[in-house]
Design an enzyme around this catalytic site. Structure first.
Site, PDB file in Angstrom:
ATOM      1  N   HIS A   1      49.075 -11.437   5.690  1.00  0.00           N
ATOM      2  CA  HIS A   1      48.322 -12.571   6.245  1.00  0.00           C
ATOM      3  C   HIS A   1      47.047 -12.114   6.932  1.00  0.00           C
ATOM      4  CE1 HIS A   1      51.142 -16.221   6.027  1.00  0.00           C
ATOM      5  NE2 HIS A   1      51.539 -15.334   5.142  1.00  0.00           N
TER       6      HIS A   1
ATOM      7  N   HIS B   1      58.897 -10.449  -1.372  1.00  0.00           N
ATOM      8  CA  HIS B   1      59.955 -11.401  -1.059  1.00  0.00           C
ATOM      9  C   HIS B   1      61.345 -10.874  -1.398  1.00  0.00           C
ATOM     10  CE1 HIS B   1      56.710 -14.791  -1.256  1.00  0.00           C
ATOM     11  NE2 HIS B   1      56.626 -14.064  -0.165  1.00  0.00           N
ATOM     12  N   THR B   2      61.446  -9.605  -1.694  1.00  0.00           N
ATOM     13  CA  THR B   2      62.758  -8.963  -1.821  1.00  0.00           C
ATOM     14  C   THR B   2      63.366  -8.749  -0.438  1.00  0.00           C
ATOM     15  OG1 THR B   2      63.964  -7.031  -2.635  1.00  0.00           O
ATOM     16  CG2 THR B   2      61.745  -6.630  -1.895  1.00  0.00           C
TER      17      THR B   2
ATOM     18  N   ASP C   1      64.380  -3.936  -3.247  1.00  0.00           N
ATOM     19  CA  ASP C   1      64.925  -3.527  -4.543  1.00  0.00           C
ATOM     20  C   ASP C   1      64.498  -4.528  -5.635  1.00  0.00           C
ATOM     21  OD1 ASP C   1      66.393  -5.793  -4.011  1.00  0.00           O
ATOM     22  OD2 ASP C   1      68.247  -4.727  -3.560  1.00  0.00           O
TER      23      ASP C   1
ATOM     24  N   PRO D   1      47.816 -18.362  -0.016  1.00  0.00           N
ATOM     25  CA  PRO D   1      48.308 -19.122  -1.182  1.00  0.00           C
ATOM     26  C   PRO D   1      49.431 -20.084  -0.815  1.00  0.00           C
ATOM     27  CG  PRO D   1      49.064 -16.832  -1.268  1.00  0.00           C
ATOM     28  CD  PRO D   1      48.128 -16.931  -0.105  1.00  0.00           C
TER      29      PRO D   1
ATOM     30  N   ASP E   1      65.454 -13.318  -0.968  1.00  0.00           N
ATOM     31  CA  ASP E   1      66.261 -12.630  -1.979  1.00  0.00           C
ATOM     32  C   ASP E   1      67.709 -12.811  -1.550  1.00  0.00           C
ATOM     33  OD1 ASP E   1      67.921 -10.802  -3.236  1.00  0.00           O
ATOM     34  OD2 ASP E   1      66.660  -9.062  -2.847  1.00  0.00           O
TER      35      ASP E   1
ATOM     36  N   ASP F   1      41.442  -6.757   9.202  1.00  0.00           N
ATOM     37  CA  ASP F   1      40.698  -6.382  10.405  1.00  0.00           C
ATOM     38  C   ASP F   1      41.387  -6.851  11.680  1.00  0.00           C
ATOM     39  OD1 ASP F   1      40.340  -9.087  10.252  1.00  0.00           O
ATOM     40  OD2 ASP F   1      38.157  -9.043  10.336  1.00  0.00           O
TER      41      ASP F   1
ATOM     42  N   SER G   1      70.188  -9.440  -1.540  1.00  0.00           N
ATOM     43  CA  SER G   1      70.052  -8.318  -0.592  1.00  0.00           C
ATOM     44  C   SER G   1      68.792  -8.491   0.259  1.00  0.00           C
ATOM     45  CB  SER G   1      69.994  -7.000  -1.361  1.00  0.00           C
ATOM     46  OG  SER G   1      68.901  -7.026  -2.269  1.00  0.00           O
TER      47      SER G   1
HETATM   48  C1  HEM Z   1      52.081 -14.824  -3.962  1.00  0.00           C
HETATM   49  C2  HEM Z   1      51.787 -15.643  -2.986  1.00  0.00           C
HETATM   50  C3  HEM Z   1      52.651 -15.803  -1.773  1.00  0.00           C
HETATM   51  C4  HEM Z   1      53.121 -16.976  -1.293  1.00  0.00           C
HETATM   52  C5  HEM Z   1      52.860 -18.360  -1.860  1.00  0.00           C
HETATM   53  C6  HEM Z   1      53.938 -16.665  -0.149  1.00  0.00           C
HETATM   54  C7  HEM Z   1      54.593 -17.603   0.623  1.00  0.00           C
HETATM   55  C8  HEM Z   1      55.528 -17.299   1.585  1.00  0.00           C
HETATM   56  C9  HEM Z   1      56.291 -18.273   2.308  1.00  0.00           C
HETATM   57  C10 HEM Z   1      56.166 -19.782   2.167  1.00  0.00           C
HETATM   58  C11 HEM Z   1      57.144 -17.619   3.117  1.00  0.00           C
HETATM   59  C12 HEM Z   1      58.172 -18.219   4.058  1.00  0.00           C
HETATM   60  C13 HEM Z   1      57.546 -18.626   5.371  1.00  0.00           C
HETATM   61  C14 HEM Z   1      58.551 -19.374   6.225  1.00  0.00           C
HETATM   62  O1  HEM Z   1      59.015 -20.421   5.776  1.00  0.00           O
HETATM   63  O2  HEM Z   1      58.897 -18.888   7.331  1.00  0.00           O
HETATM   64  C15 HEM Z   1      56.916 -16.210   2.922  1.00  0.00           C
HETATM   65  C16 HEM Z   1      57.598 -15.212   3.562  1.00  0.00           C
HETATM   66  C17 HEM Z   1      57.327 -13.865   3.403  1.00  0.00           C
HETATM   67  N1  HEM Z   1      56.290 -13.341   2.676  1.00  0.00           N
HETATM   68 FE1  HEM Z   1      55.157 -14.299   1.327  1.00  0.00          FE
HETATM   69  N2  HEM Z   1      53.943 -15.314   0.045  1.00  0.00           N
HETATM   70  C18 HEM Z   1      53.159 -14.747  -0.917  1.00  0.00           C
HETATM   71  C19 HEM Z   1      52.860 -13.409  -1.035  1.00  0.00           C
HETATM   72  C20 HEM Z   1      53.312 -12.431  -0.173  1.00  0.00           C
HETATM   73  C21 HEM Z   1      52.812 -11.080  -0.132  1.00  0.00           C
HETATM   74  C22 HEM Z   1      51.668 -10.543  -0.988  1.00  0.00           C
HETATM   75  C23 HEM Z   1      53.521 -10.424   0.822  1.00  0.00           C
HETATM   76  C24 HEM Z   1      53.397  -9.006   1.295  1.00  0.00           C
HETATM   77  C25 HEM Z   1      52.867  -8.033   0.607  1.00  0.00           C
HETATM   78  C26 HEM Z   1      54.487 -11.371   1.360  1.00  0.00           C
HETATM   79  C27 HEM Z   1      55.449 -11.076   2.283  1.00  0.00           C
HETATM   80  C28 HEM Z   1      56.343 -11.982   2.795  1.00  0.00           C
HETATM   81  C29 HEM Z   1      57.492 -11.608   3.599  1.00  0.00           C
HETATM   82  C30 HEM Z   1      57.959 -10.201   3.908  1.00  0.00           C
HETATM   83  C31 HEM Z   1      58.104 -12.804   3.985  1.00  0.00           C
HETATM   84  C32 HEM Z   1      59.340 -12.954   4.884  1.00  0.00           C
HETATM   85  C33 HEM Z   1      58.865 -13.075   6.318  1.00  0.00           C
HETATM   86  C34 HEM Z   1      59.958 -13.156   7.349  1.00  0.00           C
HETATM   87  O3  HEM Z   1      61.120 -12.844   7.058  1.00  0.00           O
HETATM   88  O4  HEM Z   1      59.610 -13.524   8.478  1.00  0.00           O
HETATM   89  N3  HEM Z   1      54.303 -12.577   0.752  1.00  0.00           N
HETATM   90  N4  HEM Z   1      55.925 -16.047   1.993  1.00  0.00           N
END
Ligand code: HEM
Ligand SMILES: *[C@@H]1O[C@H](CO)[C@@H](O)[C@H](O)[C@H]1NC(C)=O
Ligand SMILES: *[C@@H]1O[C@H](CO)[C@@H](O)[C@H](O)[C@H]1NC(C)=O
Ligand SMILES: *[C@@H]1O[C@H](CO)[C@@H](O)[C@H](O)[C@H]1NC(C)=O
Ligand SMILES: *[C@@H]1O[C@H](CO)[C@@H](O)[C@H](O)[C@H]1NC(C)=O
Ligand SMILES: *[C@@H]1O[C@H](CO)[C@@H](O)[C@H](O)[C@H]1NC(C)=O
Ligand SMILES: *[C@@H]1O[C@H](CO)[C@@H](O)[C@H](O)[C@H]1NC(C)=O
Ligand SMILES: *[C@@H]1O[C@H](CO)[C@@H](O)[C@H](O)[C@H]1NC(C)=O
Ligand SMILES: *[C@@H]1O[C@H](CO)[C@@H](O)[C@H](O)[C@H]1NC(C)=O
Ligand SMILES: *[C@@H]1O[C@H](CO)[C@@H](O)[C@H](O)[C@H]1NC(C)=O
Ligand SMILES: *[C@@H]1O[C@H](CO)[C@@H](O)[C@H](O)[C@H]1NC(C)=O
Ligand SMILES: CC(=O)N[C@H]1CO[C@H](CO)[C@@H](O)[C@@H]1O
Length: 327
Positions: A68, A193-194, A252, A163, A244, A76, A247
């Protein structure tokens, strides 16, 4: 003739654009703090390992924080800045569930005690994401460092550049292209999202109003949808579900396996099945023989993401605190 000329012009523009990109990226280096803050990467990892041991879910928070920050307006650390009147990046809707801010500040305090005003918050975010991936048994990769921090944080940047959770591959690819990242980067980095979890509002449309006609997303495995419906009745904003389901704390291939069998949580992840390029990658990654390929791809795409809009040289600043108020 005219078309040849425009092709030539296009090639020149592309060449100039990639030259600009290369010269910006060249200012980041592996081991930028080797002499100015020796051992800082070990210090950061040790501090984080203690926190990860106490909270298995923190790595996911920190991995998302770096994403983010980078997409907001460059890597930055302006995502960390605060605003009294609610106009900073962290005040934007897509950031409402971003977490791990305190962990970064605690690490920053330790780093300041060792080397005052040397190490940027943006680099700490990149290191923390790397350590989060490695801690959850993902790939071990080196990060480039040498970023400096910005001091202007705009809510609109987060709203414009992050996104949407219901975006299809075309839409998601456009958001990544806006950051100079490829479709492959998007397909690979989605597998972050793994690990981690999402709150019900991030996917409830799939359960209750998928196409706008009060329906459920037919691409979802029915048993999985039933479980989610029980966990997320309409209006529930507080509960979380693992991204995921197999796990959630291990880095993974289960993310891709879940996408492949209709148990992806987010619409944006399920959408990877609808496009031929992403479909092929997902299918490949259901085969454990390709784990190392995925790990190498993920590390490479993280390096690409870590280069977005970085400030180096005289641009930006090094602060003693990451989360200061800027208005
Ligand atoms: C491809 C486009 C992406 C979309 C649309 C997206 C969207 C989201 C959404 C909606 C959540 C859940 C937020 C919530 O309800 O609390 C989430 C969680 C997460 N996203 Fe993404 N994401 C994207 C790409 C990425 C990328 C590139 C990364 C890191 C390199 C990432 C890492 C994570 C992680 C680790 C979580 C879990 C966070 C937690 O457990 O607090 N995401 N994402
Ligand atoms: C820092 O040290 C590492 C390990 O010796 C080396 O690979 C890297 O190139 C060094 N970086 C700088 C900027 O000196
Ligand atoms: C990754 O973790 C292993 C232990 O699980 C550790 O030995 C290694 O140094 C770590 N690598 C990086 C780059 O952090
Ligand atoms: C993707 O979503 C956009 C915006 O909702 C839509 O205009 C487009 O038709 C969709 N593309 C595909 C291939 O589904
Ligand atoms: C993408 O690359 C172009 C051309 O080098 C550059 O002008 C632009 O600032 C880059 N965008 C980001 C977000 O890094
Ligand atoms: C379902 O979506 C449609 C179209 O977006 C909207 O008009 C309707 O109010 C939504 N229904 C519910 C219950 O949210
Ligand atoms: C649904 O939940 C049950 C009980 O927790 C679990 O055993 C089952 O594997 C879940 N099914 C799916 C498809 O997620
Ligand atoms: C989907 O695949 C995962 C990983 O192979 C498996 O554990 C899970 O049970 C599968 N779910 C369904 C609904 O088949
Ligand atoms: C997995 O990939 C290996 C190596 O390409 C291949 O030999 C094997 O048949 C594949 N397994 C499946 C189930 O497709
Ligand atoms: C913000 O940073 C710029 C240089 O990057 C500097 O000129 C300016 O004074 C800084 N503003 C504040 C309020 O620190
Ligand atoms: C809110 O933030 C803006 C942007 O920095 C600033 O111009 C304005 O003075 C602030 N308003 C208040 C009430 O603090
Ligand atoms: C941590 C943080 O400041 N989150 C904010 C993100 O944006 C939402 C909605 O705009 C705010 O309510 C949160 O406080």
């Amino acid at each position: 003739m005219a078309s040849r000329l425009s092709l030539l012009v296009l090639l020149l523009v592309v060449a100039a654009a990639s030259a600009t990109l290369t010269s910006t990226a060249a200012q980041l280096q592996y081991g930028y703090y080797n002499t100015t803050c020796p051992g800082v990467e070990d210090l950061v990892r040790e501090e984080l390992l203690a926190m990860f041991a106490a909270d298995m879910t923190l790595p996911a928070g920190l991995l998302r924080l770096h994403f983010h920050d980078c997409f907001g307006a460059g890597c930055d650390a302006t995502l960390l800045l605060k605003s009294h009147n609610g106009t900073a990046q962290r005040d934007a809707d897509p950031n409402s569930t971003v977490r791990g801010y305190e962990a970064i500040e605690a690490v920053k305090a330790k780093v300041e005690a060792a080397c005052p005003l040397v190490v940027s918050c943006a680099d700490l975010l990149a290191m923390a994401a790397r350590d989060a991936v490695n801690f959850t048994q993902g790939p071990a990769y080196q990060v480039e460092t040498g970023r400096r921090d910005g001091n202007v944080s705009r809510k609109e940047d987060a709203e414009r550049f992050l996104p949407p959770a219901d975006g299809n591959v075309t839409v998601l690819t456009q958001y990544f292209a806006a950051q100079n990242l490829s479709a492959k980067d998007m397909i690979v980095l989605s597998a972050a999202h793994t690990i981690g979890a999402a709150h019900c509002p991030s996917f409830s449309k799939r359960l209750y109003n998928s196409s706008g006609a009060g329906d459920q997303d037919p691409a979802m495995d029915p048993a999985y949808a039933k479980n989610l419906t029980a966990a997320c009745p309409p209006g529930n904003v507080a509960s979380v579900q693992p991204l995921d389901p197999v796990s959630p704390n291990r880095f993974d291939l289960d993310f891709y396996k879940s996408v492949a069998n209709g148990t992806a949580l987010l619409g944006s992840d399920a959408a990877l099945l609808e496009d031929s390029l992403s479909f092929a990658y997902v299918q490949l990654m259901t085969n454990d023989s390709y784990l190392d390929t995925f790990f190498a791809d993920f590390a490479a795409s993280m390096i690409n993401m870590g280069r977005i809009g970085v400030r180096t040289g005289a641009d930006g600043e090094i602060r003693d605190t990451c989360a200061i108020y800027v208005d």
